[in-house]
Design a protein around this motif. Sequence first.
Motif, PDB file in Angstrom:
ATOM      1  N   CYS A  27       0.828  -1.201   0.000  1.00  0.00           N
ATOM      2  CA  CYS A  27       0.000   0.000   0.000  1.00  0.00           C
ATOM      3  C   CYS A  27       0.865   1.254   0.000  1.00  0.00           C
ATOM      4  CB  CYS A  27      -0.914   0.027   1.221  1.00  0.00           C
ATOM      5  SG  CYS A  27      -2.069  -1.367   1.283  1.00  0.00           S
ATOM      6  N   THR A  30      -2.158   7.020  -3.071  1.00  0.00           N
ATOM      7  CA  THR A  30      -2.588   6.770  -4.453  1.00  0.00           C
ATOM      8  C   THR A  30      -1.708   7.445  -5.493  1.00  0.00           C
ATOM      9  OG1 THR A  30      -4.838   6.299  -3.758  1.00  0.00           O
ATOM     10  CG2 THR A  30      -4.543   6.978  -6.050  1.00  0.00           C
ATOM     11  N   GLN A  55     -14.366   2.161  -2.163  1.00  0.00           N
ATOM     12  CA  GLN A  55     -13.310   1.416  -2.846  1.00  0.00           C
ATOM     13  C   GLN A  55     -13.559   1.309  -4.342  1.00  0.00           C
ATOM     14  OE1 GLN A  55     -12.837  -2.472  -1.124  1.00  0.00           O
ATOM     15  NE2 GLN A  55     -13.001  -1.708   0.955  1.00  0.00           N
ATOM     16  N   THR A  72      -8.230   0.991  -4.680  1.00  0.00           N
ATOM     17  CA  THR A  72      -8.013   2.381  -4.297  1.00  0.00           C
ATOM     18  C   THR A  72      -9.118   2.782  -3.339  1.00  0.00           C
ATOM     19  OG1 THR A  72      -6.888   2.907  -6.366  1.00  0.00           O
ATOM     20  CG2 THR A  72      -7.870   4.749  -5.173  1.00  0.00           C
ATOM     21  N   TYR A  73      -8.701   3.302  -2.190  1.00  0.00           N
ATOM     22  CA  TYR A  73      -9.633   3.680  -1.136  1.00  0.00           C
ATOM     23  C   TYR A  73      -9.927   5.171  -1.184  1.00  0.00           C
ATOM     24  CZ  TYR A  73      -8.479  -0.910   0.672  1.00  0.00           C
ATOM     25  OH  TYR A  73      -8.295  -2.265   0.797  1.00  0.00           O
ATOM     26  N   THR A  77      -5.421   6.049  -0.244  1.00  0.00           N
ATOM     27  CA  THR A  77      -4.417   4.989  -0.281  1.00  0.00           C
ATOM     28  C   THR A  77      -4.816   3.969  -1.339  1.00  0.00           C
ATOM     29  OG1 THR A  77      -3.939   5.249   2.066  1.00  0.00           O
ATOM     30  CG2 THR A  77      -3.298   3.163   1.075  1.00  0.00           C
ATOM     31  N   SER A  78      -3.815   3.425  -2.024  1.00  0.00           N
ATOM     32  CA  SER A  78      -4.046   2.342  -2.977  1.00  0.00           C
ATOM     33  C   SER A  78      -3.179   1.162  -2.583  1.00  0.00           C
ATOM     34  CB  SER A  78      -3.688   2.788  -4.395  1.00  0.00           C
ATOM     35  OG  SER A  78      -4.605   3.736  -4.866  1.00  0.00           O
ATOM     36  N   CYS A  79      -3.701  -0.054  -2.794  1.00  0.00           N
ATOM     37  CA  CYS A  79      -2.988  -1.273  -2.419  1.00  0.00           C
ATOM     38  C   CYS A  79      -2.991  -2.268  -3.574  1.00  0.00           C
ATOM     39  CB  CYS A  79      -3.643  -1.926  -1.207  1.00  0.00           C
ATOM     40  SG  CYS A  79      -3.689  -0.891   0.262  1.00  0.00           S
TER      41      CYS A  79
END
Length: 96
Positions: A27, A30, A55, A72-73, A77-79
């Motif tokens: 993570c 983004t 999401q 992508t939240y 944050t993106s994981c």
Amino acid sequence: MSKRALPLLALLATPASAVSPIAEAICEPTPAMHEKLTGQFGASRTASGIRDPEQVMEVWTDAQGDWTLVVTYAHGTSCIVAMGEHWTPQIPTDPA
């Protein structure tokens, strides 16, 4: 294994007892994730869909067919949750 996956897997170096090299998601904020995928790996977002109001699921692919699944939240944050090789886009056929 793809050339792109090796640097990502290096980030996940864990003890030999680990079951999967992607047992934990990678993570980042983004913008940093998008820069890494486009700049470092030459990938582009080729598909996305809303999972829920917080999401978005994204598929990133490169010219060699490597793919990365990113969530992508809404909080920024993106994981990376999965990656692989041999992505093949499906072109819908007209059932008529």
